[in-house]
Design a protein around this motif. Sequence first.
Motif, PDB file in Angstrom:
ATOM      1  N   LEU A  73       0.625  -1.057   0.368  1.00  0.00           N
ATOM      2  CA  LEU A  73       0.133  -0.330   0.317  1.00  0.00           C
ATOM      3  C   LEU A  73       0.893   1.190   0.227  1.00  0.00           C
ATOM      4  CD1 LEU A  73      -2.592   1.243   0.135  1.00  0.00           C
ATOM      5  CD2 LEU A  73      -2.710   0.965   2.797  1.00  0.00           C
ATOM      6  N   ARG A  74       2.084   1.165   0.268  1.00  0.00           N
ATOM      7  CA  ARG A  74       2.985   2.299   0.600  1.00  0.00           C
ATOM      8  C   ARG A  74       3.543   2.693  -0.551  1.00  0.00           C
ATOM      9  NH1 ARG A  74       4.014   0.234   6.138  1.00  0.00           N
ATOM     10  NH2 ARG A  74       5.310  -0.950   5.168  1.00  0.00           N
ATOM     11  N   THR A  75       4.065   1.079  -1.216  1.00  0.00           N
ATOM     12  CA  THR A  75       4.320   1.552  -2.411  1.00  0.00           C
ATOM     13  C   THR A  75       3.801   1.759  -3.408  1.00  0.00           C
ATOM     14  OG1 THR A  75       6.031  -0.473  -2.609  1.00  0.00           O
ATOM     15  CG2 THR A  75       5.024  -0.033  -4.488  1.00  0.00           C
ATOM     16  N   TRP A  76       1.871   1.537  -3.310  1.00  0.00           N
ATOM     17  CA  TRP A  76       0.962   2.097  -4.521  1.00  0.00           C
ATOM     18  C   TRP A  76       1.411   3.726  -4.079  1.00  0.00           C
ATOM     19  CZ3 TRP A  76      -1.499   1.184  -8.460  1.00  0.00           C
ATOM     20  CH2 TRP A  76      -2.914   2.443  -9.488  1.00  0.00           C
ATOM     21  N   LYS A  77       1.167   4.097  -2.877  1.00  0.00           N
ATOM     22  CA  LYS A  77       0.949   5.683  -2.642  1.00  0.00           C
ATOM     23  C   LYS A  77       1.889   6.153  -2.591  1.00  0.00           C
ATOM     24  CE  LYS A  77      -3.373   5.265   0.825  1.00  0.00           C
ATOM     25  NZ  LYS A  77      -2.897   5.750   2.326  1.00  0.00           N
ATOM     26  N   THR A  78       2.766   6.089  -2.934  1.00  0.00           N
ATOM     27  CA  THR A  78       4.085   6.892  -3.351  1.00  0.00           C
ATOM     28  C   THR A  78       4.854   6.819  -4.888  1.00  0.00           C
ATOM     29  OG1 THR A  78       4.964   6.417  -0.157  1.00  0.00           O
ATOM     30  CG2 THR A  78       6.313   6.869  -2.627  1.00  0.00           C
ATOM     31  N   TYR A  79       4.881   5.201  -5.093  1.00  0.00           N
ATOM     32  CA  TYR A  79       4.835   5.703  -6.576  1.00  0.00           C
ATOM     33  C   TYR A  79       4.449   4.781  -7.312  1.00  0.00           C
ATOM     34  CZ  TYR A  79       9.179   4.762  -3.790  1.00  0.00           C
ATOM     35  OH  TYR A  79      10.138   4.992  -3.082  1.00  0.00           O
TER      36      TYR A  79
ATOM     37  N   HIS B 206      -4.265   0.786 -30.110  1.00  0.00           N
ATOM     38  CA  HIS B 206      -3.961   1.063 -29.020  1.00  0.00           C
ATOM     39  C   HIS B 206      -4.724   1.469 -27.647  1.00  0.00           C
ATOM     40  CE1 HIS B 206      -4.659   6.010 -27.139  1.00  0.00           C
ATOM     41  NE2 HIS B 206      -3.455   5.199 -26.205  1.00  0.00           N
ATOM     42  N   TYR B 207      -4.042   0.934 -26.462  1.00  0.00           N
ATOM     43  CA  TYR B 207      -4.752   0.559 -24.994  1.00  0.00           C
ATOM     44  C   TYR B 207      -3.884   1.170 -24.231  1.00  0.00           C
ATOM     45  CZ  TYR B 207      -0.512  -1.527 -23.375  1.00  0.00           C
ATOM     46  OH  TYR B 207       0.753  -1.872 -22.670  1.00  0.00           O
ATOM     47  N   ARG B 208      -5.485   1.954 -23.463  1.00  0.00           N
ATOM     48  CA  ARG B 208      -4.753   2.558 -22.420  1.00  0.00           C
ATOM     49  C   ARG B 208      -5.917   2.242 -21.160  1.00  0.00           C
ATOM     50  NH1 ARG B 208      -3.184   8.060 -21.466  1.00  0.00           N
ATOM     51  NH2 ARG B 208      -3.907   9.675 -19.764  1.00  0.00           N
ATOM     52  N   TYR B 209      -5.223   1.851 -19.888  1.00  0.00           N
ATOM     53  CA  TYR B 209      -5.490   1.277 -18.444  1.00  0.00           C
ATOM     54  C   TYR B 209      -5.149   2.101 -17.516  1.00  0.00           C
ATOM     55  CZ  TYR B 209      -6.003  -2.846 -21.765  1.00  0.00           C
ATOM     56  OH  TYR B 209      -5.428  -3.312 -22.837  1.00  0.00           O
ATOM     57  N   ARG B 210      -6.547   2.851 -16.769  1.00  0.00           N
ATOM     58  CA  ARG B 210      -5.983   3.276 -15.268  1.00  0.00           C
ATOM     59  C   ARG B 210      -6.415   2.819 -14.318  1.00  0.00           C
ATOM     60  NH1 ARG B 210      -8.475   5.921 -11.662  1.00  0.00           N
ATOM     61  NH2 ARG B 210     -11.372   5.892 -12.320  1.00  0.00           N
ATOM     62  N   TYR B 211      -6.241   2.607 -13.615  1.00  0.00           N
ATOM     63  CA  TYR B 211      -5.360   1.147 -11.993  1.00  0.00           C
ATOM     64  C   TYR B 211      -5.893   2.541 -11.062  1.00  0.00           C
ATOM     65  CZ  TYR B 211      -3.378  -2.358 -15.775  1.00  0.00           C
ATOM     66  OH  TYR B 211      -3.312  -2.979 -16.451  1.00  0.00           O
ATOM     67  N   GLY B 212      -6.288   1.485  -9.444  1.00  0.00           N
ATOM     68  CA  GLY B 212      -6.204   2.201  -9.124  1.00  0.00           C
ATOM     69  C   GLY B 212      -7.028   1.714  -7.289  1.00  0.00           C
ATOM     70  N   LEU B 213      -7.123   2.225  -6.620  1.00  0.00           N
ATOM     71  CA  LEU B 213      -7.262   1.214  -5.619  1.00  0.00           C
ATOM     72  C   LEU B 213      -8.567   1.079  -5.620  1.00  0.00           C
ATOM     73  CD1 LEU B 213      -5.114   2.943  -2.436  1.00  0.00           C
ATOM     74  CD2 LEU B 213      -4.678   1.002  -3.385  1.00  0.00           C
ATOM     75  N   VAL B 214      -8.955  -0.434  -4.921  1.00  0.00           N
ATOM     76  CA  VAL B 214      -9.856  -0.400  -4.369  1.00  0.00           C
ATOM     77  C   VAL B 214     -10.867  -1.357  -3.139  1.00  0.00           C
ATOM     78  CG1 VAL B 214     -11.989  -2.244  -5.253  1.00  0.00           C
ATOM     79  CG2 VAL B 214     -10.787  -1.725  -6.564  1.00  0.00           C
ATOM     80  N   PRO B 215     -11.634  -0.842  -2.082  1.00  0.00           N
ATOM     81  CA  PRO B 215     -11.583  -1.364  -1.255  1.00  0.00           C
ATOM     82  C   PRO B 215     -12.736  -2.122  -1.018  1.00  0.00           C
ATOM     83  CG  PRO B 215     -12.674   1.271  -1.622  1.00  0.00           C
ATOM     84  CD  PRO B 215     -13.021   0.175  -2.753  1.00  0.00           C
TER      85      PRO B 215
ATOM     86  N   ALA C 187      -7.116  -3.618  -2.282  1.00  0.00           N
ATOM     87  CA  ALA C 187      -6.858  -3.868  -3.467  1.00  0.00           C
ATOM     88  C   ALA C 187      -6.350  -3.069  -4.904  1.00  0.00           C
ATOM     89  CB  ALA C 187      -7.826  -5.424  -4.085  1.00  0.00           C
ATOM     90  N   ILE C 188      -6.013  -3.118  -5.960  1.00  0.00           N
ATOM     91  CA  ILE C 188      -5.336  -2.491  -7.288  1.00  0.00           C
ATOM     92  C   ILE C 188      -6.307  -3.814  -7.969  1.00  0.00           C
ATOM     93  CG2 ILE C 188      -3.747  -1.852  -8.111  1.00  0.00           C
ATOM     94  CD1 ILE C 188      -1.583  -1.960  -6.480  1.00  0.00           C
ATOM     95  N   GLY C 189      -7.254  -2.117  -8.936  1.00  0.00           N
ATOM     96  CA  GLY C 189      -7.914  -2.715  -9.076  1.00  0.00           C
ATOM     97  C   GLY C 189      -7.508  -2.540 -10.796  1.00  0.00           C
ATOM     98  N   LEU C 190      -7.739  -2.858 -11.938  1.00  0.00           N
ATOM     99  CA  LEU C 190      -8.615  -2.228 -13.128  1.00  0.00           C
ATOM    100  C   LEU C 190      -9.728  -1.375 -13.494  1.00  0.00           C
ATOM    101  CD1 LEU C 190      -7.267  -1.649 -16.544  1.00  0.00           C
ATOM    102  CD2 LEU C 190      -8.567  -3.378 -17.243  1.00  0.00           C
TER     103      LEU C 190
END
Length: 410
Positions: free
Chosen positions: A16-22, A63-72, A78-81
Amino acid sequence: MDIPYIVVDQLTPQQLRTWKTYFGDADRPRYIEEGIWRRTQEKATAGPSGWSGESDARRRVIHYRYRYGLVPTAAAPAIGLRDLYLYQSVSAPAAEIADHEAVVQAAFATGGWKQQPGEAVWARRDLRCRITAYLVHPQDAAARRTLPVGYRSLDVRITSADYAPPPAVRQLPWDVLASGIRVKDQPGTPTLVPDLGGLADFLPFQVEIGCGTSVEAGIPPLHRLHEIYRVTDRQGDEPREHRFTLSPADDPLLPEIIEQPEEKAEQLVEMFKACFLAEPTPAIQALKELQDAGHLVGPVITHNFDVLAARAGLGECFMRRYDQAVPDVEWADGAKALLVVGLHADRRKVQARARKRGMQVVFLDPEGFRHDNRFLPYPLEGPQDSDLVCRKSAGEGLPELVNLLTESTN
């Protein structure tokens, strides 16, 4: 397919720290994954494209473009698409396009998609797919490109519901197409050296890294994306002349996605997941030691998506961009050499700019890899007469360089 699609479930506190920081709060949107390929049938690409005359002008744009984010989730985030956008444009003789559209229509039936009333849009749970056929593609009309008589085009866009990138982003693959095919560099005759000890005469130096350092961290090589998106007919790791996927009849990508989106999604997020889960390697840690000792200066010039250099405490100058034809380089004042690690295609011409600055260019690359217990040659493309080449891996050569420079300064 449900959106968000879970990629990494139940993050540990460190993850979670890795996600938020980088990734989540980084200085550039590293939660965005994007790729573009354009393959054209023309004289300059006759070998891999099968071009034999002016009537051969097939084209495939991805061409593909995906956005990932945190999922409660109940246990831990979790990290979700969260957003998915995948666009394919194919141009070919009319009969091939007709067959291509029929295959896509059949895939809708197999995959359980439903057409929305009065629209060329199909829906399956949280996914939408739009098909548009063209006698003359509007991008060709705008660019005054002319395809052979009898050619047609078919565009297919697969997105998560109610999502589409802004127009400037959707225009990117056509801007890349307009830039023309990449012309390979003509290598010179560099000097082979047994190790990197010669850098002691060119301190401090700056570094440019390619996917060699990523592969050592367990991240698939970039040609894995070619396999996932069916860019070529490549199978396995052995380098050879791979033919472009240009004939719609030989292109399984859309049926794979439409018929079994959940199964294909595992592949689509494979590279991002591997990058997130990777850890800095001894080679990356060696770069940090070289910076701490004052031998390495400036940000790491990187073509990689994995943020491994940043996670080791190094600054990064990211070069693999689509919004800039020639990305800027953050050169460090006083740098006397550029060390190029595990980078084969000189797409961004960083080394050429270093030579113009009077910097010594040094390559660290084994110029091959092991496959099925064999060492397969994979020559570098860019070295010139004045350059140095050390044929070692990053994991071998960079820790060795730390020891060599430590000994020379003691």
